[in-house]
Design a protein around this motif. Structure first.
Motif, PDB file in Angstrom:
ATOM      1  N   VAL A 156       0.844  -1.195   0.000  1.00  0.00           N
ATOM      2  CA  VAL A 156       0.000   0.000   0.000  1.00  0.00           C
ATOM      3  C   VAL A 156       0.882   1.249   0.000  1.00  0.00           C
ATOM      4  O   VAL A 156       2.050   1.202   0.375  1.00  0.00           O
ATOM      5  CB  VAL A 156      -0.939   0.050   1.228  1.00  0.00           C
ATOM      6  N   ARG A 157       0.282   2.364  -0.420  1.00  0.00           N
ATOM      7  CA  ARG A 157       0.938   3.667  -0.308  1.00  0.00           C
ATOM      8  C   ARG A 157       0.195   4.471   0.757  1.00  0.00           C
ATOM      9  O   ARG A 157      -1.017   4.676   0.662  1.00  0.00           O
ATOM     10  CB  ARG A 157       0.937   4.429  -1.631  1.00  0.00           C
ATOM     11  N   ALA A 158       0.920   4.893   1.790  1.00  0.00           N
ATOM     12  CA  ALA A 158       0.310   5.680   2.862  1.00  0.00           C
ATOM     13  C   ALA A 158      -0.126   7.042   2.337  1.00  0.00           C
ATOM     14  O   ALA A 158       0.364   7.504   1.301  1.00  0.00           O
ATOM     15  CB  ALA A 158       1.312   5.849   4.002  1.00  0.00           C
ATOM     16  N   PRO A 159      -1.031   7.720   3.027  1.00  0.00           N
ATOM     17  CA  PRO A 159      -1.468   9.050   2.588  1.00  0.00           C
ATOM     18  C   PRO A 159      -0.314  10.043   2.432  1.00  0.00           C
ATOM     19  O   PRO A 159      -0.404  10.975   1.626  1.00  0.00           O
ATOM     20  CB  PRO A 159      -2.432   9.484   3.697  1.00  0.00           C
ATOM     21  N   ASP A 160       0.787   9.872   3.191  1.00  0.00           N
ATOM     22  CA  ASP A 160       1.930  10.778   3.058  1.00  0.00           C
ATOM     23  C   ASP A 160       2.833  10.416   1.882  1.00  0.00           C
ATOM     24  O   ASP A 160       3.800  11.109   1.605  1.00  0.00           O
ATOM     25  CB  ASP A 160       2.755  10.791   4.344  1.00  0.00           C
ATOM     26  N   GLY A 161       2.527   9.309   1.191  1.00  0.00           N
ATOM     27  CA  GLY A 161       3.290   8.914   0.011  1.00  0.00           C
ATOM     28  C   GLY A 161       4.273   7.783   0.221  1.00  0.00           C
ATOM     29  O   GLY A 161       4.813   7.230  -0.747  1.00  0.00           O
ATOM     30  N   THR A 162       4.529   7.393   1.468  1.00  0.00           N
ATOM     31  CA  THR A 162       5.460   6.306   1.746  1.00  0.00           C
ATOM     32  C   THR A 162       4.854   4.969   1.340  1.00  0.00           C
ATOM     33  O   THR A 162       3.679   4.700   1.605  1.00  0.00           O
ATOM     34  CB  THR A 162       5.815   6.271   3.243  1.00  0.00           C
TER      35      THR A 162
END
Length: 208
Positions: free
Chosen positions: A87-93
């Motif tokens: 997955v990609r976290a909301p912060d982009g990580t």
């Protein structure tokens, strides 16, 4: 032995990021978060991986991450090496959750066995030599594709992966520019490695 003692992510909203990581993965103390608007586009050249004990836990953590606002990049699925999802976290990580187990041995938990920081590198031989010269000990090396360093007392393990191979593994394009938006704390720093990843003095506030 030099090792990672802290990892700090540069995020637009540290409060929102803290809520996400707590809800998604139960990570309250293992990550540092600081406000940053440093320009970045595309793949940031690294991923963080959570190693767990069984498929049910992989599915549970990926599910909670999506519910908390993460974007699925690779659905949870079996493979020849085990079971995992990205997955990609909301912060982009970008985060990968995986296990080498093929079957469940009990109900799903939220227990994480290891946190692994994988840095995407252009020249594996040069990057491996760079880190060895700074006190890290190689635990595993696969040709010029992958290097894993011995774990230290900190909460995060370090590994190197060819940048294009790492991007392919998590289902994104290898192209990207600007800030990595990550700082690594450890006794070997401060320095910047050949691929632009910055090491700083370790933060004593982070612990397992």
């Amino acid at each position: 032995m030099a090792s990672i003692e802290s990892v700090t992510l540069d995020v637009a909203d540290p409060t929102a990021a803290h809520h996400f990581y707590s809800a998604a993965f139960g990570l309250d103390k293992q990550l540092g978060l600081r406000a940053s608007e440093a320009p970045t586009t595309g793949f940031r050249g690294f991923t963080l991986s959570l190693t767990v004990s069984q498929p049910a836990t992989v599915a549970a953590l990926i599910g909670s991450a999506v519910e908390a606002g993460a974007t699925p990049l690779k659905p949870v699925a079996k493979s020849f090496w085990g079971y995992g999802g990205v997955v990609r976290a909301p912060d982009g990580t970008i985060w990968k959750v995986a296990t080498s187990a093929k079957k469940d041995t009990g109900p799903a938990t939220r227990e994480i066995d290891d946190i692994v920081l994988l840095l995407g590198v252009e020249d594996m031989a040069a990057s491996k030599r760079f880190y060895v010269e700074r006190g890290l000990t190689v635990a595993k090396s696969v040709s010029r594709m992958y290097v894993e360093f011995a774990a230290g007392p900190g909460p995060v393990k370090l590994a190197l992966y060819r940048r294009r191979a790492l991007a392919k593994d998590v289902g994104v394009s290898p192209d990207g520019t600007g800030s990595h938006r990550i700082a690594i704390g450890g006794g070997a720093g401060p320095f910047t490695d050949p691929d632009g990843f910055a090491w700083e003095a370790a933060s004593p506030a982070l612990a397992t």
